[in-house]
Design an enzyme around this catalytic site. Sequence first.
Site, PDB file in Angstrom:
ATOM      1  CG  ASP A 250      -2.126  -4.965  -0.413  1.00 51.90           C
ATOM      2  OD1 ASP A 250      -1.115  -4.309  -0.077  1.00 51.90           O
ATOM      3  OD2 ASP A 250      -3.281  -4.588  -0.144  1.00 51.90           O
TER       4      ASP A 250
ATOM      5  CG  HIS B  47      -9.634   7.072   0.299  1.00 54.12           C
ATOM      6  ND1 HIS B  47     -10.526   7.106   1.357  1.00 54.12           N
ATOM      7  CD2 HIS B  47      -8.730   6.111   0.612  1.00 54.12           C
ATOM      8  CE1 HIS B  47     -10.162   6.205   2.253  1.00 54.12           C
ATOM      9  NE2 HIS B  47      -9.092   5.590   1.841  1.00 54.12           N
TER      10      HIS B  47
ATOM     11  N   GLY C 249       2.844  -7.377  -5.233  1.00 56.03           N
ATOM     12  CA  GLY C 249       3.462  -6.425  -6.150  1.00 56.03           C
ATOM     13  C   GLY C 249       3.152  -4.992  -5.766  1.00 56.03           C
ATOM     14  CG  ASP C 250       4.906  -0.542  -6.089  1.00 57.41           C
ATOM     15  OD1 ASP C 250       3.903   0.089  -6.486  1.00 57.41           O
ATOM     16  OD2 ASP C 250       5.898   0.002  -5.595  1.00 57.41           O
ATOM     17  CG  PHE C 251      -1.042  -0.140  -7.017  1.00 55.54           C
ATOM     18  CD1 PHE C 251      -0.496   1.084  -6.699  1.00 55.54           C
ATOM     19  CD2 PHE C 251      -2.023  -0.683  -6.164  1.00 55.54           C
ATOM     20  CE1 PHE C 251      -0.896   1.780  -5.555  1.00 55.54           C
ATOM     21  CE2 PHE C 251      -2.428   0.004  -5.016  1.00 55.54           C
ATOM     22  CZ  PHE C 251      -1.862   1.241  -4.709  1.00 55.54           C
TER      23      PHE C 251
HETATM   24  C1  LIG Z   1      -6.601   1.927   2.841  1.00 56.51           C
HETATM   25  S1  LIG Z   1      -6.021   0.301   2.522  1.00 56.51           S
HETATM   26  C2  LIG Z   1      -7.487  -0.438   1.823  1.00 56.51           C
HETATM   27  C3  LIG Z   1      -7.486  -1.939   1.973  1.00 56.51           C
HETATM   28  C4  LIG Z   1      -8.761  -2.618   1.435  1.00 56.51           C
HETATM   29  N1  LIG Z   1      -8.988  -2.349   0.038  1.00 56.51           N
HETATM   30  C5  LIG Z   1      -9.952  -2.185   2.262  1.00 56.51           C
HETATM   31  O1  LIG Z   1     -10.740  -1.335   1.839  1.00 56.51           O
HETATM   32  O2  LIG Z   1     -10.086  -2.672   3.398  1.00 56.51           O
HETATM   33  C6  LIG Z   1      -4.985   0.529   1.093  1.00 56.51           C
HETATM   34  C7  LIG Z   1      -4.285  -0.740   0.618  1.00 56.51           C
HETATM   35  O3  LIG Z   1      -3.419  -0.401  -0.484  1.00 56.51           O
HETATM   36  C8  LIG Z   1      -2.230  -1.161  -0.358  1.00 56.51           C
HETATM   37  N2  LIG Z   1      -1.144  -0.492  -1.109  1.00 56.51           N
HETATM   38  C9  LIG Z   1      -0.523   0.675  -0.798  1.00 56.51           C
HETATM   39  N3  LIG Z   1       0.421   0.958  -1.704  1.00 56.51           N
HETATM   40  C10 LIG Z   1       0.397  -0.055  -2.615  1.00 56.51           C
HETATM   41  C11 LIG Z   1       1.144  -0.319  -3.794  1.00 56.51           C
HETATM   42  N4  LIG Z   1       2.110   0.528  -4.212  1.00 56.51           N
HETATM   43  N5  LIG Z   1       0.876  -1.448  -4.494  1.00 56.51           N
HETATM   44  C12 LIG Z   1      -0.106  -2.307  -4.065  1.00 56.51           C
HETATM   45  N6  LIG Z   1      -0.862  -2.102  -2.953  1.00 56.51           N
HETATM   46  C13 LIG Z   1      -0.613  -0.981  -2.231  1.00 56.51           C
HETATM   47  C14 LIG Z   1      -1.992  -1.194   1.138  1.00 56.51           C
HETATM   48  O4  LIG Z   1      -1.090  -2.209   1.519  1.00 56.51           O
HETATM   49  C15 LIG Z   1      -3.410  -1.391   1.667  1.00 56.51           C
HETATM   50  O5  LIG Z   1      -3.733  -2.740   1.799  1.00 56.51           O
END
Ligand SMILES: C[S@@+](CC[C@H](N)C(=O)[O-])C[C@H]1O[C@@H](n2cnc3c(N)ncnc32)[C@H](O)[C@@H]1O
Length: 333
Positions: A203, A243, A223-225
């Site tokens: 994350d 989503h 990291g940043d995906f």
């Molecule tokens: C809607 S939350 C879902 C969290 C978890 N999977 C759940 O269902 O409870 C989306 C997640 O994506 C992460 N996220 C957003 N942008 C991201 C990025 N560029 N790289 C990695 N993670 C990211 C957010 O920090 C968050 O934890």
Amino acid sequence: MAVTATAAPPYVTIWQTTTAIVASRALQVVAELGVADQIGERPVPVQTLAEACGADAGALERVLRLLASIGIFVRHEGGYAHSDASRVLRTDAPGSMRGFARLMNLQFVNQAFTRLDHSVQTGEPAANIVDPRGIWGYLRDHPDEARIFGEAMLAKAAADIPAVLEAYDFRRFGTIADIGGGLGHLLRAILERAPESNGILFDLPEVIGSLPRATDRVTRVAGDFFRDALPSADAYILMEVLHDWSDQDCVRILSAIRRSATPGATVTVIEGIVADAGDDPRVNTLDVLMLAIPGGRERSAAELETLFVASGFKLNAVVQTAGAMKVVEGVAV
Ligand SMILES: C[S@@+](CC[C@H](N)C(=O)[O-])C[C@H]1O[C@@H](n2cnc3c(N)ncnc32)[C@H](O)[C@@H]1O
């Protein structure tokens, strides 16, 4: 065929839907004040609740009376007691929903949603009016709101995780990477059932940095995906991640997974799936929230399949759970 949801007379349907925001806001405020935490097994006088929570007793009484009339709290002569629904608002309730009830109270979410008109007129996320960097950039600079957001994800997931684990067996995978896994709740629950497996929680740095303690068999990767290489794993989980994003961004995320995946690796997309009839109010509610806030959407299995194919995966299975989510499985080709 047109989808008709209720048999209520038309004016009742419009009245109820227009004013649903009143009960919703009342619930958010009561969750914010922690009123449920002040009630145990017996009714508590409103005056006592108001003093403990810093509220005006007369106003709190009116708000609680509204909530009790829809099954949240029970009104007694001597005050308010818990109903089943209000009990899960307690901070210490197993699978507490307090964090989720506070989600729409977040300044960012609240301000963005009042500009739904902007999203409907332009197709753009209203959240970008509040902060052009979008929700993730905003949360980076607002750790208090980010903490509540994390708690909300934990709360909503607690209700769905048992159904996902009943429906889908992760034990066959050696290494499981939860991409955008938030606070790691799903991964922890999976590893409890899969004693031979190891997990990787991926994350954003601010999310990984906020985690309180290490978990056995879980490696944390910040990291940043969109920019960083993802860890190598046999299975990847994306729960309510795709989503949040446009089709184009989903292909970038899935392609990053494909580049790091071991041969034949599996990707599991866990979220609400739009059925052909499109008549599930929960999925449709999330879909409009995704429109206004992160700029994503809920998708059908066929739409996810298109994203899989564009990223080097093939659709393998769509697994129904007893809860609100489905597990859409893809395999690297
Ligand atoms: C809607 S939350 C879902 C969290 C978890 N999977 C759940 O269902 O409870 C989306 C997640 O994506 C992460 N996220 C957003 N942008 C991201 C990025 N560029 N790289 C990695 N993670 C990211 C957010 O920090 C968050 O934890």
